[in-house]
Structures are given as C-alpha cells and as structure tokens.
Design an enzyme around this catalytic site. Sequence first.
Site, PDB file in Angstrom:
ATOM      1  N   HIS A  87      -3.492  22.468  23.882  1.00 37.26           N
ATOM      2  CA  HIS A  87      -4.823  21.715  22.905  1.00 37.26           C
ATOM      3  C   HIS A  87      -5.959  22.636  23.237  1.00 37.26           C
ATOM      4  O   HIS A  87      -6.507  23.216  22.259  1.00 37.26           O
ATOM      5  CB  HIS A  87      -4.959  20.348  23.180  1.00 37.26           C
ATOM      6  CG  HIS A  87      -5.896  19.768  22.136  1.00 37.26           C
ATOM      7  ND1 HIS A  87      -6.661  18.705  22.240  1.00 37.26           N
ATOM      8  CD2 HIS A  87      -6.576  20.379  21.045  1.00 37.26           C
ATOM      9  CE1 HIS A  87      -7.423  18.501  21.153  1.00 37.26           C
ATOM     10  NE2 HIS A  87      -7.470  19.503  20.474  1.00 37.26           N
ATOM     11  N   ASP A 111     -14.631  11.565  26.677  1.00 35.87           N
ATOM     12  CA  ASP A 111     -14.903  10.535  27.542  1.00 35.87           C
ATOM     13  C   ASP A 111     -16.397  10.846  28.332  1.00 35.87           C
ATOM     14  O   ASP A 111     -16.536  10.261  29.410  1.00 35.87           O
ATOM     15  CB  ASP A 111     -13.732  10.162  28.585  1.00 35.87           C
ATOM     16  CG  ASP A 111     -13.478  11.489  29.306  1.00 35.87           C
ATOM     17  OD1 ASP A 111     -13.771  12.299  29.123  1.00 35.87           O
ATOM     18  OD2 ASP A 111     -12.966  11.130  30.303  1.00 35.87           O
ATOM     19  N   ASP A 129      -7.352  23.504  34.612  1.00 44.81           N
ATOM     20  CA  ASP A 129      -8.754  23.722  35.096  1.00 44.81           C
ATOM     21  C   ASP A 129      -8.326  24.126  36.663  1.00 44.81           C
ATOM     22  O   ASP A 129      -9.152  24.771  37.349  1.00 44.81           O
ATOM     23  CB  ASP A 129      -9.229  22.368  35.180  1.00 44.81           C
ATOM     24  CG  ASP A 129      -8.321  21.185  35.710  1.00 44.81           C
ATOM     25  OD1 ASP A 129      -7.103  21.200  35.643  1.00 44.81           O
ATOM     26  OD2 ASP A 129      -8.666  19.885  35.845  1.00 44.81           O
ATOM     27  N   SER A 179      -4.796  11.881  34.349  1.00 50.09           N
ATOM     28  CA  SER A 179      -4.914  12.008  35.659  1.00 50.09           C
ATOM     29  C   SER A 179      -4.693  10.477  36.337  1.00 50.09           C
ATOM     30  O   SER A 179      -4.899  10.540  37.663  1.00 50.09           O
ATOM     31  CB  SER A 179      -6.222  12.394  36.234  1.00 50.09           C
ATOM     32  OG  SER A 179      -7.256  11.894  35.580  1.00 50.09           O
TER      33      SER A 179
END
Length: 438
Positions: free
Chosen positions: A181, A204, A282, A313
């Site tokens: 994505h 978020d 990341d 996560s």
Amino acid sequence: MFRRKGSLIFCGAILFIAWNALLVLFLLGRGPSGQSGEGSRGVVERPTDDLVGEVIRIADAFEMELEKQREILIQVLKHRPLWEQKRGPTVKAPSQPVIPILVIACNRVTIRRCLDKLLEHRPSTELHPIVVSQDCGHAETAEVIRSYGDKITHLKQPDLSDIAVQPEHKKFQGYYKISRHYHWALSQVFQNISYSSVVIVEDDLEVAPDFFEYFRSLLPLLKSDPNLWCVSAWNDNGRDGFVDPGKAELLYRTDFFPGLGWMILRELWEELEPKWPSAFWDDWMRHPEQRRNRACIRPEISRTLTFGRQGVSLGQFYDKYLRYIKLNTEFVPFTKLDLSYLGEQVYREHFEKEVYGAPVVSYEDVKQGQLTGSGPFRLQYSSKDSFKVLAKNLGIMDDLKSGVPRTGYRGVVSFFSRGRRIYLAPPPGWTQYDPTWS
C-alpha cells in the site's frame, strides 16, 4: 503535462470501450465456422454450443475488464482537481511550496479523529491538500472518509488480494500488504499527481497545533542539505517526564528513522521506489544501504500522538511507551526562527562539544536523583549489552535497528531525567554504528 496526461487517459478509455463494442458486435454477427449470420439458402443457422460458450466467456472477460477500467476512470476523476491546480496558465500557482498530507488508511473508523485534527490545524487548503489512500476495502471506514466531501481527496488501493508468502510468514501477511500500500500510495502522490514533497501520516495519528508550521519551516533545510533524508514529527523517547517541557522549539538531528509523521522529497522516492521491500518497510528504511549515513530532523516534543493500539503490530510498545508520548500543545512559530543550527557541520560540532564536555556520572547518580548542578550530564556505555541495560533501567527505549538506538545521533541518546538533560553516549572517538547491534 497534466493536460496531456489526462487527455491520453481519456482517449485510451474511449478507444478501449469502442474496441470492445466492435468485438461484441462482431461475435454476435458471426456464424459457425466463420460464416455470416445467414446460411447459403438464407436460413439462419443455430449457433453451436462451443460458439455460445466462447461468446459467454469473452463477454464475462469483457465485463470484468470494463469494471477495472471503470475503477481507474473513477480514480482519474478524483485526481482531476489536483491536476487542475498544477496545469495551465489560467490557474495561479501558489507563491509558497505545496506540501500535501498523505494519510495511509485501512479499516479504522477512528480515522475521523486524525482527519478532524488535520483539518482543524490546517492553515491553507491550497498549500496543504489532504490525500487519503485507503487499503483493505473496509466499507465503514470508506464511508467516514467520504463524509468529508471535497475537503480531502479519497484514493482507494485497487489491489486487495492476498500476497503469496512463505509459510513461516503467513502471520506477517499484514506487513506485506502495508508495504504494498505504501508503494502504491507514494507512487500516486509523486508520479501521478507529481508533488515534489509529502508528509505521510497514518490513520491513528493526532497532530499538534503547529504540525503544519513545523514541516513548512524545515522543507528548505531538507531540500538544501544532502545529508538529510527526512523530517519527522516524532520523538521515540518523548514521554512526559523524559522531555524538557520548556523547550518546545528544540529540534535535533537523528540517525534513526522515526516515522510516525514524516516528510520526504520526490528525489528520495525515486531512489527508494525501484527497490521498495515486500514487507517491513520501516525497518528496511533503517538499514545502512538505505540510510547511507543520512540523518532526519526530529523534535524534543512530538508533533504527533498515536492512539491506535490495535494494528498489525498487536500493540507492540503501545502500553509501555507510545500511549504516554507527550503531544506538543504550544504553537511554535518555526518559520520565524533561525534554524541554521541544524546544518550538519554546525550541529555536529556544537552537539559533540556539549555531550563530551559534560561531566560523566554513574547510573546510580541518575537513578537516585543525586546529580548536583543543572546539567547536562553524560552517562557512558561501552557495548550493546551495557546500552540495553542502562536504557531499560532508565525507562527509555532499549532496542536498536541496524545498530542505531532510537533517537540516536552519532551513538548518543538525549533525554530528560528528573528535570536534567542526560546524554547516554558511547566513549569519545565514536566513528560508526555496528549493524550487529540489533
């Protein structure tokens, strides 16, 4: 360029529809064995079962392809207002750089909290367009995003399929989809809409009142300093009590890629895109091959706050660290401040002088509050294990990525403890990170 691109897409769509219409007409008019619709005696022959099946198969394929093209055209129409901003002499170009905000979304209806804060603090619609890229196909989240109308641009990631992974990575399927994505969304912003920079946030994150001011002020530095590759709004050790509450304007260089509200330039994306990873993007960004000794800018007090405990996560670090991150509430006029101290040479010389000019103290002195003077103070580590023990016992994050500690700059982690500045630092003469420290 955008007018030509839009015209090409439009013409391509028309040609596609016309071609398939001719194909259907041809098939409907075609008799068995390549004959016309009438037999030699003027009698219409009944199509064979094979021919009927073939026509149905082609029609089904045509319908599926047409649906795909319809989705693409919808995306094009949604991009159109953004293109209009950039094309033609009839639209006055902004006198200041445009910095879009890309919101990465999936299935959180609480994205409303993120978008509400972005819209509340956004100083200019023209200078900060908000693009929400949604994966997952979650209908309720899509409805929340649609409710904002033309205040934002809503893109939908078209590929929602599962990704083939090794059996032992089945549980990491979410990380693969997130990486896919990100690749798609960043390509839309940089290649299709052709922005020159972007700030990426996830659905978020809540932003601080000076979030936009912060990034606007640092864009010139990011463009001019080849030893910088990102600007982040996040301090990994930014919990209340671990930051200086009176230094909301204080900024740092860091060798650690923080994420969680970060800005990059199109040139960096052009470098990273061809080798973008299939998962764990990341941590991949933190590898030496990607970082290439470049730093990011990060604040003393975070300009983002995460409220998303649930995710791929599974709340890792959230209950212990992330929920306690202090979000800045004071508006700092960064664009009016002199930020030249963040230039690499000036910053490094001043930073190393302050760190290694500070008196060395023991862990017991720090932990028991027995320090005398206002500080700063230096607490020294000499190995991976000593760093992790000290960091854990002091309450700061103790993990390392490719040898780099969170918030670290030249091996040094800066934080507040009992109202005094502490530098957790390697011995003098530090030269490089050890990637095995992970």
